[in-house]
Design a protein around this motif. Structure first.
Motif, PDB file in Angstrom:
ATOM      1  N   ARG A 125       0.683  -1.261   0.104  1.00 10.62           N
ATOM      2  CA  ARG A 125       0.051   0.127  -0.095  1.00 10.62           C
ATOM      3  C   ARG A 125       0.891   1.272   0.038  1.00 10.62           C
ATOM      4  O   ARG A 125       0.682   2.203  -0.783  1.00 10.62           O
ATOM      5  CB  ARG A 125      -0.816  -0.027   1.194  1.00 10.62           C
ATOM      6  CG  ARG A 125      -2.001   0.941   1.046  1.00 10.62           C
ATOM      7  CD  ARG A 125      -3.164   0.790   2.136  1.00 10.62           C
ATOM      8  NE  ARG A 125      -3.379  -0.773   2.492  1.00 10.62           N
ATOM      9  CZ  ARG A 125      -3.108  -1.226   3.708  1.00 10.62           C
ATOM     10  NH1 ARG A 125      -2.798  -0.603   4.808  1.00 10.62           N
ATOM     11  NH2 ARG A 125      -3.512  -2.572   3.864  1.00 10.62           N
TER      12      ARG A 125
ATOM     13  N   THR B 109      -7.075  -2.046  -5.790  1.00  6.36           N
ATOM     14  CA  THR B 109      -7.221  -2.845  -4.585  1.00  6.36           C
ATOM     15  C   THR B 109      -6.944  -4.224  -4.854  1.00  6.36           C
ATOM     16  O   THR B 109      -6.041  -5.124  -4.371  1.00  6.36           O
ATOM     17  CB  THR B 109      -8.429  -2.616  -3.800  1.00  6.36           C
ATOM     18  OG1 THR B 109      -8.692  -1.378  -3.561  1.00  6.36           O
ATOM     19  CG2 THR B 109      -8.230  -3.196  -2.255  1.00  6.36           C
TER      20      THR B 109
ATOM     21  N   GLU C 127      -3.284  -4.996  -5.744  1.00  6.65           N
ATOM     22  CA  GLU C 127      -2.421  -4.872  -4.212  1.00  6.65           C
ATOM     23  C   GLU C 127      -2.644  -6.223  -3.790  1.00  6.65           C
ATOM     24  O   GLU C 127      -1.650  -6.805  -3.299  1.00  6.65           O
ATOM     25  CB  GLU C 127      -3.261  -3.841  -3.460  1.00  6.65           C
ATOM     26  CG  GLU C 127      -2.615  -2.622  -3.624  1.00  6.65           C
ATOM     27  CD  GLU C 127      -2.931  -1.583  -2.431  1.00  6.65           C
ATOM     28  OE1 GLU C 127      -3.716  -1.918  -1.420  1.00  6.65           O
ATOM     29  OE2 GLU C 127      -2.516  -0.389  -2.532  1.00  6.65           O
TER      30      GLU C 127
END
Lengths: 73, 490
Positions: free
Chosen positions: A13, A26, A29
């Motif tokens: 992050r 996201t 990630e």
């Protein structure tokens, strides 16, 4: 970066913010975190400097090879 | 404006595109148009194989110590001009040292002129003697035939010159792409454009063993880069203990990284990136498989980077059937030729590498049975001044080059032998240089390229699209002294 990485998720992050201005999704990630945990299981913030440095190097390489990082928007 | 270069004249590709557009709106395509297009493309639908291999000598090779004046009066002039320098005759090579590499052409040059190669090039001299190599004298970039008076004319509209003469980066680009640094298409790539449709895998049409070079980029052709050992893998995806992402669960990690790099993406540019990565991974597998079945016994010299590059080219040619290739253009290179200093010390080793590498490569094409299907030619940023600067020579313009292969009309000189002069008088011998013996080319790169491209299979109308300056040369341009076919190919 090594010092502020309590876990792979926080590390990714943070790099997303520093390198990609938060443009990595996201979902991506989560995939990067999964790769880090598969390749270097058991690395935590309590691990030694070498282990944390290797994890940071892998995380930076992964972020920088993502299409979402490579194409600036 | 007659000499302004239009980089995209009506190419076959543009022509077919237009014909296709006609068909799409429902108009019948005129039969004549189709026949013309088929005729032009005929050479490229042939089932034979042909390859062009460009050997680029980066830095600007000193041509006058490579192809050296040898008959006694010429050698004496050369020696008088080059006497400053560290060697026993200054920069000049001793005449006795040249006897073993003396070139004896099938057609003797007028006026008793003779040349020898640098003593470190016995292999190349042997290829010349065997009829497998030709020498092209004083070739370099020109927009149109240019005299010394025209060179000094202020009227650049009427007497245009190639941009940025004597600048390394720009002249490398002008040789490869007819434009200054920043040009985005080279004539090797444009030739590749013609062949794309006839190669089983278009990606293996234009191949560089020497990194990125504009020479091999066409309108549609992209260059595929090889390392000296073969295809370049993405090391993060390769087998083995790289440990880039850690050492545990390697196959699961590799699978996930590969998905990240190659998956289809919604964003157009991201999708292009992953598509190219996918292509690269597939190509690596194809090339590695094609090259793994290759047997090549010809020895290549060690400690010779040019030989290593030519060896991978030979192996790629050997794998041509597995790669589905009918027409290929390759680029290899050697650097270090910018010898303002230490010419006498450094050039022999470089020329030895060139001679030994090209000799081995030619032998490899003989072993593979494709000697008359593969043509190798040299190119360089520029030739150099004839005058010595005391320790080397400075940037020039025209220079001498080699063409090697079984389809070459070897054991002969092509082009015009330049006078050996650095004088600045009105004498005829002084009209071929622009100071210090920097040669005004008497043959253009476009003529050189056109002669190679015709052999490769390009049609006359296609040549105009590949070599936009070619229209200014040849009998049809009123320039019979600058023929558009130099005649060195069978």
């Amino acid at each position: 970066v090594c010092a502020i990485s309590p876990g792979a998720a926080a590390l990714v992050r943070r790099l997303n913010l520093l390198l990609a201005a938060g443009q990595i999704s996201t979902q991506t990630e989560q995939r990067l975190v999964e790769i880090l945990e598969l390749g270097q299981p058991g690395v935590t913030n309590a691990s030694d400097d070498t282990a944390r440095r290797y994890r940071a190097i892998a995380a930076i390489t992964l972020v920088m090879s993502c299409p979402e990082y490579l194409v600036q928007k | 404006m007659m000499h302004v270069v239009d980089p995209v004249p009506l190419s076959r590709r543009a022509f077919l595109r237009r014909a296709g557009q006609l068909a799409a709106v429902g108009a019948a395509t005129p039969l004549g148009l189709n026949l013309a297009a088929i005729g032009e493309a005929a050479a490229f639908t042939a089932t034979d194989y042909k390859a062009l291999v460009c050997v680029f000598l980066f830095g600007g090779n000193d041509h006058a110590n490579t192809v050296v004046a040898y008959d006694a009066p010429s050698w004496q002039r050369y020696r008088n001009i080059r006497q400053a320098g560290p060697g026993p005759a200054g920069l000049a090579l001793e005449r006795s040292a040249l006897a073993a590499t003396r070139l004896q052409p099938g057609t003797p040059l007028a006026g008793g002129l003779e040349y020898a190669l640098h003593p470190s090039m016995p292999g190349m001299a042997g290829l010349f003697g065997a009829g497998r190599a030709a020498v092209l004298l004083n070739v370099g970039p020109l927009i149109r035939p240019t005299t010394k008076l025209e060179y000094y004319s202020p009227d650049r509209e009427r007497y245009p010159l190639p941009p940025q003469l004597m600048s390394h980066n720009d002249q490398q680009s002008v040789w490869q792409a007819q434009g200054a640094e920043g040009s985005d298409q080279g004539w090797g790539g444009r030739l590749g454009d013609l062949a794309l449709g006839n190669n089983g895998d278009a990606l293996f049409t234009c191949i560089s063993a020497s990194g990125n070079a504009v020479f091999l980029t066409g309108q549609n052709a992209v260059q595929y880069q090889l390392s000296r050992s073969g295809a370049v893998p993405i090391s993060a995806l390769a087998n083995g203990p790289h440990g880039m992402y850690g050492t545990s669960n390697q196959s699961a990690v590799r699978q996930r990284v590969q998905a990240l790099l190659t998956e289809t993406r919604g964003h157009v540019l991201e999708n292009e990136y992953t598509r190219i990565t996918r292509r690269s991974i597939d190509a690596q597998a194809t090339v590695t498989a094609a090259l793994s079945g290759v047997t090549l016994n010809t020895p290549f010299p060690a400690d010779n980077p040019l030989a290593a590059e030519l060896r991978v080219v030979a192996r790629t040619i050997a794998g041509r059937q597995a790669l589905g290739s009918k027409r290929q253009v390759f680029l290899v290179s050697l650097g270090g030729f910018d010898l303002h200093d230490r010419l006498v010390e450094e050039q022999p080793g470089l020329l030895r590498k060139v001679s030994e590498a090209i000799t081995a490569f030619h032998a490899a094409t003989v072993e593979l049975g494709v000697a008359d299907r593969v043509t190798t030619f040299t190119a360089s940023d520029f030739g150099r001044a004839l005058a010595s600067n005391g320790n080397g020579t400075d940037h020039g313009w025209g220079g001498h080059h080699f063409i090697v292969g079984g389809a070459v009309r070897g054991r002969d000189f092509y082009g015009v032998p330049p006078p050996l002069s650095i004088g600045e008088t009105g004498a005829p011998d002084d009209q071929w240089h622009i100071g210090q013996g920097r040669l005004i080319p008497s043959t253009s790169v476009d003529q050189y390229a056109a002669t190679l491209a015709r052999w490769f299979g390009a049609g006359e109308s296609e040549l105009a699209g590949i070599l936009p300056n070619l229209r200014n040369f040849g009998a049809q341009a009123g320039q019979p002294a600058y023929p558009s076919d130099l005649g060195f190919m069978r």
